[in-house]
Design a protein around this motif. Sequence first.
Motif, PDB file in Angstrom:
ATOM      1  N   ALA A 122      -8.957  67.490  23.654  1.00 54.94           N
ATOM      2  CA  ALA A 122      -8.849  66.335  22.976  1.00 54.94           C
ATOM      3  C   ALA A 122      -7.306  66.627  23.566  1.00 54.94           C
ATOM      4  O   ALA A 122      -6.129  65.583  23.681  1.00 54.94           O
ATOM      5  CB  ALA A 122      -7.796  66.689  21.394  1.00 54.94           C
ATOM      6  N   PHE A 123      -6.082  67.591  23.982  1.00 57.46           N
ATOM      7  CA  PHE A 123      -4.994  67.339  25.099  1.00 57.46           C
ATOM      8  C   PHE A 123      -5.974  67.402  26.604  1.00 57.46           C
ATOM      9  O   PHE A 123      -4.600  66.066  26.032  1.00 57.46           O
ATOM     10  CB  PHE A 123      -4.834  68.930  25.125  1.00 57.46           C
ATOM     11  N   LEU A 124      -6.167  67.276  27.038  1.00 55.29           N
ATOM     12  CA  LEU A 124      -6.615  66.887  28.574  1.00 55.29           C
ATOM     13  C   LEU A 124      -7.013  65.231  28.521  1.00 55.29           C
ATOM     14  O   LEU A 124      -6.070  64.411  29.270  1.00 55.29           O
ATOM     15  CB  LEU A 124      -7.660  67.098  29.224  1.00 55.29           C
ATOM     16  N   VAL A 125      -7.605  64.752  27.880  1.00 56.14           N
ATOM     17  CA  VAL A 125      -8.097  62.919  26.825  1.00 56.14           C
ATOM     18  C   VAL A 125      -6.241  62.404  27.118  1.00 56.14           C
ATOM     19  O   VAL A 125      -5.664  61.404  26.958  1.00 56.14           O
ATOM     20  CB  VAL A 125      -8.944  62.842  25.995  1.00 56.14           C
ATOM     21  N   GLY A 126      -6.152  63.475  25.751  1.00 59.45           N
ATOM     22  CA  GLY A 126      -4.627  62.386  25.069  1.00 59.45           C
ATOM     23  C   GLY A 126      -3.306  62.619  25.944  1.00 59.45           C
ATOM     24  O   GLY A 126      -2.829  61.751  26.104  1.00 59.45           O
ATOM     25  N   TRP A 127      -3.108  63.566  27.131  1.00 58.99           N
ATOM     26  CA  TRP A 127      -2.277  63.391  27.497  1.00 58.99           C
ATOM     27  C   TRP A 127      -1.106  62.408  28.185  1.00 58.99           C
ATOM     28  O   TRP A 127      -0.858  61.909  28.319  1.00 58.99           O
ATOM     29  CB  TRP A 127      -2.105  65.252  28.374  1.00 58.99           C
ATOM     30  N   PRO A 128      -2.541  62.229  29.422  1.00 59.92           N
ATOM     31  CA  PRO A 128      -2.446  61.230  29.849  1.00 59.92           C
ATOM     32  C   PRO A 128      -2.293  59.695  28.857  1.00 59.92           C
ATOM     33  O   PRO A 128      -2.057  58.514  29.167  1.00 59.92           O
ATOM     34  CB  PRO A 128      -3.327  60.920  31.570  1.00 59.92           C
ATOM     35  N   LEU A 130      -2.570  58.598  26.091  1.00 61.17           N
ATOM     36  CA  LEU A 130      -1.747  58.702  24.571  1.00 61.17           C
ATOM     37  C   LEU A 130      -0.757  57.362  25.024  1.00 61.17           C
ATOM     38  O   LEU A 130       0.069  56.698  24.057  1.00 61.17           O
ATOM     39  CB  LEU A 130      -1.285  59.490  23.894  1.00 61.17           C
ATOM     40  N   ARG A 131      -0.172  57.020  26.709  1.00 62.36           N
ATOM     41  CA  ARG A 131       1.011  56.804  27.054  1.00 62.36           C
ATOM     42  C   ARG A 131      -0.119  55.434  27.174  1.00 62.36           C
ATOM     43  O   ARG A 131       1.308  54.430  26.987  1.00 62.36           O
ATOM     44  CB  ARG A 131       0.890  57.229  28.165  1.00 62.36           C
ATOM     45  N   LEU A 132      -1.088  54.900  26.894  1.00 62.43           N
ATOM     46  CA  LEU A 132      -1.401  53.797  26.553  1.00 62.43           C
ATOM     47  C   LEU A 132      -1.584  53.497  25.585  1.00 62.43           C
ATOM     48  O   LEU A 132      -1.420  53.986  24.625  1.00 62.43           O
ATOM     49  CB  LEU A 132      -2.914  53.368  26.542  1.00 62.43           C
ATOM     50  N   SER A 133      -1.538  51.845  24.801  1.00 58.55           N
ATOM     51  CA  SER A 133      -1.105  52.726  23.367  1.00 58.55           C
ATOM     52  C   SER A 133      -2.142  50.608  23.059  1.00 58.55           C
ATOM     53  O   SER A 133      -3.169  50.095  23.572  1.00 58.55           O
ATOM     54  CB  SER A 133      -0.099  51.094  22.670  1.00 58.55           C
ATOM     55  N   GLY A 134      -2.925  51.327  21.287  1.00 56.10           N
ATOM     56  CA  GLY A 134      -3.417  50.386  21.184  1.00 56.10           C
ATOM     57  C   GLY A 134      -5.354  50.169  21.431  1.00 56.10           C
ATOM     58  O   GLY A 134      -5.431  51.182  21.942  1.00 56.10           O
ATOM     59  N   ASP A 135      -6.198  49.349  21.595  1.00 51.43           N
ATOM     60  CA  ASP A 135      -7.165  48.541  22.366  1.00 51.43           C
ATOM     61  C   ASP A 135      -7.073  49.365  23.563  1.00 51.43           C
ATOM     62  O   ASP A 135      -8.262  49.926  24.020  1.00 51.43           O
ATOM     63  CB  ASP A 135      -7.204  47.011  22.622  1.00 51.43           C
ATOM     64  N   TYR A 136      -6.662  49.549  24.486  1.00 53.50           N
ATOM     65  CA  TYR A 136      -6.724  50.158  25.714  1.00 53.50           C
ATOM     66  C   TYR A 136      -6.753  52.120  25.101  1.00 53.50           C
ATOM     67  O   TYR A 136      -8.313  52.963  26.241  1.00 53.50           O
ATOM     68  CB  TYR A 136      -5.063  50.392  27.194  1.00 53.50           C
ATOM     69  N   PHE A 137      -6.272  52.451  24.938  1.00 47.91           N
ATOM     70  CA  PHE A 137      -6.456  53.723  24.538  1.00 47.91           C
ATOM     71  C   PHE A 137      -7.518  53.790  23.672  1.00 47.91           C
ATOM     72  O   PHE A 137      -8.473  54.550  23.622  1.00 47.91           O
ATOM     73  CB  PHE A 137      -5.105  54.641  23.657  1.00 47.91           C
ATOM     74  N   ALA A 138      -7.814  53.105  22.986  1.00 47.43           N
ATOM     75  CA  ALA A 138      -9.175  52.897  22.434  1.00 47.43           C
ATOM     76  C   ALA A 138     -10.934  52.643  22.951  1.00 47.43           C
ATOM     77  O   ALA A 138     -11.635  53.948  23.549  1.00 47.43           O
ATOM     78  CB  ALA A 138      -9.573  51.763  21.069  1.00 47.43           C
ATOM     79  N   THR A 141     -10.911  56.622  25.139  1.00 47.70           N
ATOM     80  CA  THR A 141     -11.161  57.486  23.806  1.00 47.70           C
ATOM     81  C   THR A 141     -12.639  57.220  24.144  1.00 47.70           C
ATOM     82  O   THR A 141     -13.855  57.977  23.861  1.00 47.70           O
ATOM     83  CB  THR A 141     -10.606  57.596  22.669  1.00 47.70           C
ATOM     84  N   LEU A 142     -13.202  55.727  24.119  1.00 53.59           N
ATOM     85  CA  LEU A 142     -14.541  55.837  24.085  1.00 53.59           C
ATOM     86  C   LEU A 142     -15.884  55.750  25.091  1.00 53.59           C
ATOM     87  O   LEU A 142     -15.983  56.777  25.321  1.00 53.59           O
ATOM     88  CB  LEU A 142     -14.766  54.519  23.691  1.00 53.59           C
ATOM     89  N   GLY A 143     -14.693  55.593  26.705  1.00 53.83           N
ATOM     90  CA  GLY A 143     -14.942  56.068  27.617  1.00 53.83           C
ATOM     91  C   GLY A 143     -15.272  57.761  27.943  1.00 53.83           C
ATOM     92  O   GLY A 143     -16.188  59.006  28.555  1.00 53.83           O
ATOM     93  N   PHE A 144     -14.570  58.224  27.290  1.00 56.44           N
ATOM     94  CA  PHE A 144     -14.228  59.541  27.319  1.00 56.44           C
ATOM     95  C   PHE A 144     -15.614  60.620  27.012  1.00 56.44           C
ATOM     96  O   PHE A 144     -16.190  61.290  27.128  1.00 56.44           O
ATOM     97  CB  PHE A 144     -12.823  60.363  26.650  1.00 56.44           C
ATOM     98  N   ALA A 145     -16.141  59.816  25.696  1.00 52.45           N
ATOM     99  CA  ALA A 145     -17.118  60.114  24.305  1.00 52.45           C
ATOM    100  C   ALA A 145     -18.433  59.963  25.070  1.00 52.45           C
ATOM    101  O   ALA A 145     -19.375  61.100  25.315  1.00 52.45           O
ATOM    102  CB  ALA A 145     -17.235  59.970  23.709  1.00 52.45           C
TER     103      ALA A 145
END
Lengths: 351, 367
Positions: A122-128, A130-138, A141-145
């Motif tokens: 979660a840290f490795l994904v969130g670290w870069p 979470l600088r994105l917001s809203g839909d882009y972050f979604a 994370t979808l891609g990560f899963a």
Amino acid sequence: MIKLNKKTQFFLTIIFIAVIILLLFTAKENLNSYIVRIITLIGIYGIMSVSLNLINGVSGVLSLGHAGFIAVGAYISSLLTMSIYQKEAIFIIQKVIWPFNSIEMPFLFATIIGGIVAAIFAFLVGWPSLRLSGDYFAITTLGFAEIIRILALNLTSVTNGALGLKSIPSYTNIWWAWGWLLVTVIVIASYVNGTFGRALRAIREDKIAAASMGINVYKHQLITFVLGGFFAGISGSLYAHWLTTIDPRTNTIGIMLTFNILIMVLIGGLGSISGAIIGAGLFAILSEVLRFFEEPIKIFNFEIAGISGMRMLIFSALFVLIMILRPKGILGRKEITWNNVFSLFHRKGDK
Amino acid sequence: MKKILIVLLICVVSISSFATIKLAALMPMTGSVAAFGRMIYNGIELANELFPTVNGEEIEVVLLDNKSDKVEAVNTARRAIEVENVVAILGEVISGNTIAGGAVAEESKVPMVSPSSTTPLVTQDKEYVSRVCFSDPFQGLAAAILAYEIMGLDNTAIFIDVEQDYAVGFANYFKQKAEDLGKNYFYEYYKSGDQDFTAQISDAIAKNAGAFFIPGYYQEIALIASQARQLGFYEPILAGDGAAVPETIEIGGDAVNNLYFTTHYDPGAPNTTENAKLFVEKYTEKFGEAPGTFTALGFDTYMVVRDAIERAGSSDPEMIAKAIRETVEFPGATGFITIDENGDAIKSVAIVKIEDGEFVYSTTVNP
């Protein structure tokens, strides 16, 4: 509005937990194992939805990667608890790599390690991202899963590829599931109700206003995301040891699971911990109870054949209905607290 | 109104609790593999209509849908055992879910017979889980014998669907036999739901593939076959029992002509049993079309369990489980079925060829 003092609230909470434990104990002793397993599943779904609610409902970022963390927790912990003999037997295409081929450890430690590894992810994904917001972050994370799932499919020497893991010891019982749910709720509730949680709510309502008040938006969201990931990993471990087998199919640990958890959170009320648990309970219970509609109905000599898939129709219709009648979910953003419960009775008493 | 409803409810409950021997069919009737579940259940239903009793008692089959989902596979197995009190379980269909449900059956000591789960892991270390189909090691062996010995091919391109445990396992055993025979092979990868295979096919052609072997499901088999023909690949294409559904021909059209596949059964095979004739006749009568492989396997699952109950002479799950594993040369619709002490059926593999849009029986590979 009544305000109870802290001591009474604490006392009532202890009694409430004791009652729940007593109820679970009676259920375990008296009901058949089919129902006990569903109750256990409620506990597991509860952890999943409470942790997703922390990310999506409280901190206000939309994450669609929950199944990824669950998958990490599930695979890591299962590889740690499975017996060495079993691992040799099921890895029929490639042998399992070190260190998993020589480790076998108790469930509790394996679960915690599963949670920690998920939190690292979660840290490795969130670290870069979470600088994105809203839909882009979604989308990130979808891609990560999906990446996690594809890795599980292709890292044959770690995950056994498409064959998946089987013969995972069935350690998850009603106590593990509900015990971890209790831990999750206590940790997340105290986190959300503290200074940190207030800052999160400020961020959720208005990011710019919160930042201008001196709240470090990025840091707060990252910590929340990692905490959510940790409990997702824990729930993954419980899930795997409940199912006793996992594979990288979309409806086992893929995107379908994320959507199911999202449904639980939205039904209960986005932003409410007690709502998330209610949503999880409804989801687990309804999909089994509604089976009634698929059974053939015999009235005297007429037999009406059951229609498969009927319960899913009713299931969806019920959820649509809830969304129409209560667009913010059953509880909305409210929590079931002692103050709320007492005010409810008080108001009724007045009339 | 309420009273009438309650009376009705009591009637319903009292009438529906008359049946004596209960079996559960755990089937994916909805979801991603619903097509298989429905075909298999048709076979079970037909068998139940033709042979509704055993030892003078009526058999009731309870259908529980698990929407092709693993969590539900576990829950339905629990429900069948604890709530419906069945003496044996027919199902599950796909290997991953049979493994999940099988763990429950094993724990509760209730026999479970899968019609179609071919992965070796399904019956590994299990006492109560058996199957009426052959397992992947044997099908892989038969496919390799077909390719390298019967057809004399070499340098096979193996197309693996990385998402399907069935395809990965099957390909692995094909590979092992190829290595034993000292023949060449190489892998091409794809995943379920892919539409475009031109990259893999071009690569295989560039590597001078002597044949394609596609151990996947019908959708992709048909698409790979038609795209291969378009790209000018005219060598033989082989597949496994995933191709044994009419959809292969519907989607593939002319491109799947001359496609060979290994399967459990073909109505045209010689030395069929009495039950096979009865099954084909009654099925055609009821549904107006020729039965498919999976329907025949569903029919056999019911018949094998019924036979085991008859031989056990009781409806005690443990005795039935024991009797299932003592099945010898049972004349089923898919041929003579013998179940060994590991719970795997020892059966011959039928090899079928597609000619002018029809399945034509070619030969049989015996164990």
